[in-house]
Enzyme design. Structure first.
Site, PDB file in Angstrom:
ATOM      1  CE  LYS A 269      42.319  -9.743  -5.679  1.00 13.26           C
ATOM      2  NZ  LYS A 269      40.989 -10.341  -5.533  1.00 13.26           N
TER       3      LYS A 269
ATOM      4  CE  LYS B 231      42.712  -5.266 -12.837  1.00 15.14           C
ATOM      5  NZ  LYS B 231      42.024  -6.528 -12.626  1.00 15.14           N
TER       6      LYS B 231
ATOM      7  CE  LYS C  34      34.484  -4.831  -8.350  1.00  4.96           C
ATOM      8  NZ  LYS C  34      33.980  -6.180  -8.141  1.00  4.96           N
TER       9      LYS C  34
HETATM   10  P1  AMP Z   1      36.348  -8.093 -10.434  1.00  5.46           P
HETATM   11  O1  AMP Z   1      35.987  -6.692 -10.207  1.00  5.46           O
HETATM   12  O2  AMP Z   1      37.814  -8.310 -10.252  1.00  5.46           O
HETATM   13  O3  AMP Z   1      35.467  -9.092  -9.733  1.00  5.46           O
HETATM   14  O4  AMP Z   1      36.134  -8.334 -11.990  1.00  5.46           O
HETATM   15  C1  AMP Z   1      34.881  -8.527 -12.590  1.00  5.46           C
HETATM   16  C2  AMP Z   1      35.049  -8.608 -14.093  1.00  5.46           C
HETATM   17  O5  AMP Z   1      35.505  -7.353 -14.618  1.00  5.46           O
HETATM   18  C3  AMP Z   1      36.097  -9.632 -14.546  1.00  5.46           C
HETATM   19  O6  AMP Z   1      35.667 -10.244 -15.744  1.00  5.46           O
HETATM   20  C4  AMP Z   1      37.323  -8.798 -14.780  1.00  5.46           C
HETATM   21  O7  AMP Z   1      38.213  -9.392 -15.694  1.00  5.46           O
HETATM   22  C5  AMP Z   1      36.727  -7.516 -15.342  1.00  5.46           C
HETATM   23  N1  AMP Z   1      37.593  -6.367 -15.059  1.00  5.46           N
HETATM   24  C6  AMP Z   1      38.039  -5.959 -13.845  1.00  5.46           C
HETATM   25  N2  AMP Z   1      38.802  -4.845 -13.955  1.00  5.46           N
HETATM   26  C7  AMP Z   1      38.838  -4.546 -15.289  1.00  5.46           C
HETATM   27  C8  AMP Z   1      39.470  -3.496 -16.058  1.00  5.46           C
HETATM   28  N3  AMP Z   1      40.188  -2.545 -15.482  1.00  5.46           N
HETATM   29  N4  AMP Z   1      39.292  -3.497 -17.399  1.00  5.46           N
HETATM   30  C9  AMP Z   1      38.537  -4.457 -17.989  1.00  5.46           C
HETATM   31  N5  AMP Z   1      37.928  -5.461 -17.328  1.00  5.46           N
HETATM   32  C10 AMP Z   1      38.065  -5.518 -15.995  1.00  5.46           C
END
Ligand code: AMP
Ligand code: TRP
Length: 356
Positions: A143, A225, A228
């Site tokens: 990041k 991956k 967002k």
């Molecule tokens: P975040 O959007 O980073 O706050 O992630 C929220 C949840 O979604 C966390 O448990 C992440 O590990 C999961 N997550 C985020 N991106 C992915 C992805 N591309 N595939 C699977 N899980 C994800």
């Protein structure tokens, strides 16, 4: 349910050594079911990766576990945010958690900043965390990127705030995607050091990471991956059917024709994984179903499946967003329910450290 990593439950230690001179600490709460805690950042509308890797499991397992879910708006502050947008995103993420089926009566949903114990415990934990541990965190490195010197101190200590979130609720299991494994590991290091230094205070949490769906890849580049911060490769849970159709039509595949689960063909592997997770069909069933058919048919069916899955979620989401006062009330109730537990743990830590 396929799990990997240290998903087994270690017994929560409820009593332990008290270093001489330390005050007796309030007892930990007795538990009927394993405590699950997870958080999600309100930085944009959640995408299919969030849903398949995290949210859908949270909803599915509410009876199995004693779950708590948190919209982590303090974590969102680690990178610049537009305040009005953040306020809106916080509400809309909470609505999405409800829309995917989390029942706030069984599993409280709350906003992190409404329970001040999170920030307070994070400070205490910062003081037992080694810089060396933080220097190893992959997420900070990716990041902060080239801008290491201008990244905020908050971004650097982000995993310590996450440890505070987890530890405040005597959490046994932390269901997250694979990208968060290292952060849960850090929380474990913090528990071990704290308990060793100040006497048994915190429960040792375990990550709960599913093999499948733990890493949904970007539609436009299946080597990274779905995230967002890269909207082109993400399919958002609020995307209209026409947008879903367009995004799947454009999703990267390869020059072959067959539909198979071959990790050496990352584009089709990712799409087939999404198909499998949403349909509940096995890899063999899917390969057989699409034998002799091409990408066009596969993508048409995948689009239909995604639209059908998201349609009821989007409808419920729209209803919730139509009544923000009710939604805010629900979230305040969630915070009121979890606050006493969080404060009890904070007090335990403060007593152990000699500041209470
Ligand atoms: P975040 O959007 O980073 O706050 O992630 C929220 C949840 O979604 C966390 O448990 C992440 O590990 C999961 N997550 C985020 N991106 C992915 C992805 N591309 N595939 C699977 N899980 C994800
Ligand atoms: N860091 C997590 C993420 O980016 C979000 C998070 C914050 C979290 N606090 C947490 C996840 C506590 C699990 C438990 O996905």
């Amino acid at each position: 349910m396929a799990t990997k990593g240290n998903a087994t439950l270690e017994p929560a230690k409820t009593e332990g050594k008290t270093k001489s001179g330390a005050q007796a600490k309030p007892a930990k709460e007795p538990k009927q079911k394993p405590r699950v805690f997870s958080g999600i950042q309100p930085t944009s509308i959640p995408h299919l990766g969030n849903y398949l890797g995290a949210m859908r499991h949270w909803a599915a397992e509410q009876d199995h576990y004693d779950s708590i879910f948190c919209v982590v708006n303090l974590h969102a502050q680690t990178v610049p945010q537009d305040p009005a947008e953040l306020r809106q995103n916080t509400l809309s993420l909470a609505a999405m958690l409800l829309a995917v089926g989390i029942d706030p009566q069984r599993a409280p949903i709350f906003i992190q900043s409404q329970v001040s114990a999170h920030a307070e415990l994070a400070w205490l934990l910062n003081c037992v965390t080694s810089l060396g541990w933080l220097n190893r965190m992959h997420q900070f490195k990716s990041k902060a990127g080239e801008e290491r010197e201008s990244a905020s101190a908050g971004l650097y200590t982000y995993p310590v705030l996450m440890a505070a979130d987890i530890l405040l609720y005597d959490t046994d299991l932390v269901p997250v995607g694979d990208d968060q494994r290292q952060h849960v590991e850090l929380a474990r290091n913090i528990v071990e050091r704290f308990n060793d230094r100040f006497g048994e205070t915190f429960v040792l949490p375990n990550p709960l990471i599913r093999e499948e769906g733990a890493r949904i890849m970007a539609l436009d580049d299946p080597t990274r991956k779905m995230s967002k911060s890269e909207p082109n490769g993400a399919l958002f849970l609020t995307d209209a059917p026409s947008v879903i159709k367009k995004k799947i039509a454009r999703a990267t595949t390869d020059s072959e024709r067959t539909i198979e689960f071959n990790p050496n063909r990352p584009g089709i592997f990712n799409l087939a994984t999404i198909y499998s997770l949403l349909s509940g069909q096995s890899k063999a069933e899917i390969e057989e179903h699409f034998a002799g058919k091409g990408y066009k048919e596969f993508k048409a069916e995948l689009t239909e499946l995604i639209v059908a899955t998201l349609q009821p979620i989007q409808q419920r989401y729209a209803e919730l967003m139509n009544d923000p006062a009710q939604l805010e009330g629900l979230l305040r109730q969630g915070a009121d329910r979890v606050r006493p537990r969080a404060e009890a743990t904070l007090h335990r830590a403060q007593t152990a450290m000699g500041i209470r």
